[in-house]
Design an enzyme around this catalytic site. Structure first.
Site, short mmCIF file in Angstrom:
data_model
loop_
_atom_site.label_atom_id
_atom_site.label_comp_id
_atom_site.label_asym_id
_atom_site.label_seq_id
_atom_site.Cartn_x
_atom_site.Cartn_y
_atom_site.Cartn_z
N LYS A 9 -26.84 -4.77 62.14
CA LYS A 9 -27.04 -4.04 60.89
C LYS A 9 -27.91 -2.80 61.13
O LYS A 9 -28.58 -2.69 62.16
CB LYS A 9 -27.72 -4.97 59.87
N PHE A 57 -28.36 -7.90 43.60
CA PHE A 57 -28.80 -7.13 44.76
C PHE A 57 -27.64 -6.47 45.52
O PHE A 57 -27.85 -5.79 46.51
CB PHE A 57 -29.62 -8.01 45.72
N ARG A 85 -24.98 -18.85 64.80
CA ARG A 85 -25.73 -19.05 63.54
C ARG A 85 -27.10 -19.66 63.83
O ARG A 85 -28.10 -19.27 63.23
CB ARG A 85 -24.95 -19.94 62.56
N THR A 91 -31.32 -16.83 56.46
CA THR A 91 -31.07 -15.50 55.90
C THR A 91 -32.36 -14.71 55.72
O THR A 91 -32.43 -13.52 56.08
CB THR A 91 -30.34 -15.65 54.54
N ARG A 102 -33.57 -13.57 63.59
CA ARG A 102 -34.22 -13.13 62.35
C ARG A 102 -35.69 -13.54 62.33
O ARG A 102 -36.55 -12.81 61.84
CB ARG A 102 -33.46 -13.69 61.15
N ASN A 112 -32.13 -7.99 57.64
CA ASN A 112 -32.29 -9.15 58.53
C ASN A 112 -31.49 -9.02 59.83
O ASN A 112 -31.01 -9.99 60.38
CB ASN A 112 -32.01 -10.45 57.77
N HIS A 115 -25.56 -9.69 61.10
CA HIS A 115 -24.65 -10.60 60.41
C HIS A 115 -24.03 -11.50 61.46
O HIS A 115 -23.73 -11.04 62.57
CB HIS A 115 -23.54 -9.83 59.68
#
Ligand code: UDP
Ligand code: MG
Length: 154
Positions: A9, A57, A85, A91, A102, A112, A115
């Protein structure tokens, strides 16, 4: 072996953590099957985050995801979706365990860092959304037999 979709990100791009995170994936033994840089737009984000379009959001999330180009990556490995994951963490970066991506690089519920696909159905749809078939390489590194035992190979 499974394929999963990662997006570095804008928070990872801007803060310069892409290399460190790729290193983590390679240390784990995951295989890079696809990698490219792109600018996300509203159309692809509405598809990618379809489960969130009605959240308050969502406009903010779209802006955050378009704030810079991103790097998208397809990783391959045994149980790769779950493995990535687990490496990604919760998250909210403030709740993600130390040792996760994260947990180590984010203090935000939105900014964060990456993805990662959350289930096999999403992973298949996401790889197809971000990559053309010829951009995915089903190559197997020579050292794969030192990553998995013979009994774990498909
Ligand atoms: N997100 C947010 N606010 C929230 C929940 C999620 O901005 O309250 C953002 C965050 O960047 C998250 C993304 O929306 O990574 C997708 O949300 P999802 O619930 O799918 O979490 P993920 O699968 O990324 O852990
Ligand atoms: Mg998700």
């Amino acid at each position: 072996m499974e394929k999963t979709l990662i997006i570095f990100k804008p928070s990872a791009m801007e803060r310069g953590y892409v290399g460190q995170i790729i290193t983590r994936f390679q240390q784990k033994g995951l295989i890079i099957s696809g990698c490219k840089m792109m600018q996300l737009d509203e159309k692809i984000l509405r598809e990618h985050y379809a489960h969130l379009v009605d959240k308050p959001f969502f406009p903010n999330l779209m802006a955050a995801m378009m704030a810079s180009p991103v790097i998208v990556m397809c990783l391959r490995g045994k149980d790769a979706i779950n493995v990535v994951r687990l490496m990604t963490g919760a998250t909210n970066g403030r709740e993600a365990l130390p040792g996760t991506i994260r947990g180590d690089f984010s203090s935000s519920n939105q900014e964060n860092i990456i993805h990662a696909s959350s289930c096999p159905e999403d992973a298949a749809a996401e790889v197809a959304r971000f990559f053309r078939p010829e951009e995915i390489f089903d190559w197997v590194p020579q050292n794969i037999r030192f990553v998995y035992s013979a009994f774990e190979m498909d």
